[in-house]
Design an enzyme around this catalytic site. Structure first.
Site, mmCIF file in Angstrom:
data_model
loop_
_atom_site.group_PDB
_atom_site.id
_atom_site.type_symbol
_atom_site.label_atom_id
_atom_site.label_comp_id
_atom_site.label_asym_id
_atom_site.label_seq_id
_atom_site.Cartn_x
_atom_site.Cartn_y
_atom_site.Cartn_z
ATOM 1 N N HIS A 265 16.300 54.204 -16.888
ATOM 2 C CA HIS A 265 17.269 53.127 -16.666
ATOM 3 C C HIS A 265 18.113 52.964 -17.926
ATOM 4 O O HIS A 265 17.568 52.952 -19.028
ATOM 5 C CB HIS A 265 16.534 51.823 -16.336
ATOM 6 C CG HIS A 265 17.459 50.694 -16.023
ATOM 7 N ND1 HIS A 265 18.132 50.604 -14.818
ATOM 8 C CD2 HIS A 265 17.857 49.631 -16.756
ATOM 9 C CE1 HIS A 265 18.891 49.526 -14.834
ATOM 10 N NE2 HIS A 265 18.752 48.915 -15.996
ATOM 11 N N GLU B 38 8.645 45.981 -8.370
ATOM 12 C CA GLU B 38 9.680 45.146 -8.982
ATOM 13 C C GLU B 38 10.801 46.043 -9.507
ATOM 14 O O GLU B 38 10.561 46.935 -10.327
ATOM 15 C CB GLU B 38 9.076 44.333 -10.139
ATOM 16 C CG GLU B 38 10.033 43.289 -10.674
ATOM 17 C CD GLU B 38 9.596 42.727 -12.026
ATOM 18 O OE1 GLU B 38 10.459 42.215 -12.745
ATOM 19 O OE2 GLU B 38 8.396 42.834 -12.367
ATOM 20 N N ILE C 94 17.667 51.943 -3.871
ATOM 21 C CA ILE C 94 16.513 51.055 -4.041
ATOM 22 C C ILE C 94 15.438 51.527 -3.067
ATOM 23 O O ILE C 94 15.732 51.845 -1.912
ATOM 24 C CB ILE C 94 16.911 49.590 -3.778
ATOM 25 C CG1 ILE C 94 17.827 49.129 -4.913
ATOM 26 C CG2 ILE C 94 15.677 48.696 -3.678
ATOM 27 C CD1 ILE C 94 18.349 47.716 -4.760
HETATM 28 C C1 GAR Z 1 21.712 57.895 -16.010
HETATM 29 O O1 GAR Z 1 22.496 57.273 -17.009
HETATM 30 C C2 GAR Z 1 20.590 56.985 -15.593
HETATM 31 O O2 GAR Z 1 20.116 56.188 -16.636
HETATM 32 C C3 GAR Z 1 21.255 56.160 -14.540
HETATM 33 O O3 GAR Z 1 22.081 57.049 -13.843
HETATM 34 C C4 GAR Z 1 22.530 58.069 -14.739
HETATM 35 C C5 GAR Z 1 22.314 59.414 -14.100
HETATM 36 O O4 GAR Z 1 22.896 60.435 -14.881
HETATM 37 N N1 GAR Z 1 20.298 55.561 -13.667
HETATM 38 C C6 GAR Z 1 20.423 54.348 -13.145
HETATM 39 O O5 GAR Z 1 21.387 53.639 -13.335
HETATM 40 C C7 GAR Z 1 19.277 53.907 -12.265
HETATM 41 N N2 GAR Z 1 19.487 52.586 -11.779
HETATM 42 P P1 GAR Z 1 22.588 61.960 -14.576
HETATM 43 O O6 GAR Z 1 22.805 62.178 -13.075
HETATM 44 O O7 GAR Z 1 23.594 62.716 -15.377
HETATM 45 O O8 GAR Z 1 21.177 62.254 -14.978
#
Ligand code: GAR
Length: 210
Positions: free
Chosen positions: A109, A143, A92
């Site tokens: 997200h 936010e 965060i």
């Molecule tokens: C992804 O699914 C992204 O949407 C999520 O982390 C993953 C990273 O995957 N992000 C969140 O949850 C943000 N709060 P990656 O490292 O293979 O790109």
């Protein structure tokens, strides 16, 4: 050529999708630096394989969120980027950091925002028996998971889905949605205004572009 910095914490498959889209000419930009808060993030190896500079800034080495964020900000600003991309960066960010990159920082997200801000999005979509789920690329504001939406990709939820199968289906679409959003920005097609986001001078729906 737009100058891009990518922040990661893990596997970096979205980073890979963006690197591939630059390689193929879809995105008119260049990743100048990849920063991870974890030394063992596989995304660092992906970046190195592509000849991109990397840097680890371990949040555990700092005694406050603000001091960590300031160190990251100082490193980013040596690059003077046009765009900062959060790609699975699981920290965060403090208000000052977010404001500093206002209008030029993106996040992806794994839900159809404004549904399911925060963690465990796939589990929550299943528990609610949603028929649709997906991912959202949005500008980052103070936010949490609340900034203006740029792209959404929708997937069906199947009756026999588990968290793992649903997550895999969403992840696949993230790799299309994120490069698309970055492509538009690098082509100067996106304007962020008080009343919303314009693409080619057309106001995008507040639910995002699908
Ligand atoms: C992804 O699914 C992204 O949407 C999520 O982390 C993953 C990273 O995957 N992000 C969140 O949850 C943000 N709060 P990656 O490292 O293979 O790109």
């Amino acid at each position: 050529l737009k100058r891009i910095v990518v922040l990661i914490s893990g596997s970096g498959s979205n980073l890979q999708a963006i690197m591939d889209a630059i390689q193929s000419g879809q995105i008119n930009g260049q990743i100048e630096l990849v920063i991870s808060n974890k030394a063992d993030a596989y995304g660092l190896i992906r970046a190195k394989n592509a000849g991109i500079a990397t840097c680890v800034i371990d949040h555990k080495a700092f005694d406050s969120r603000e001091s960590f964020d300031l160190a990251v900000q100082q490193r980013i600003d040596t690059i003077e980027p046009d765009l900062v991309i959060l790609a699975g960066f699981m920290r965060i960010l403090s208000a000052g950091f977010v404001r500093h990159y206002s209008g030029r920082m993106l996040n992806i997200h794994p839900s159809l925002l404004p549904k399911y801000k925060g963690l465990h999005t796939h589990q929550r979509a299943l528990a609610a028996a949603d028929k649709e789920h997906g991912c959202t690329v949005h500008f980052v504001t103070e936010e949490l998971d609340g900034g203006p939406l740029l792209v959404q990709a929708v997937v069906p939820v199947k009756t026999d889905d588990t968290e793992a199968t649903l997550q895999a289906r969403v992840h696949e679409r993230e790799h299309i949605a994120y490069p698309l959003a970055v492509e538009w920005i690098c082509a100067d097609r996106i304007r962020v205004c008080e009343d919303g986001i314009y693409r080619d001078n057309e106001l995008l729906p507040t639910s995002g572009f699908r």
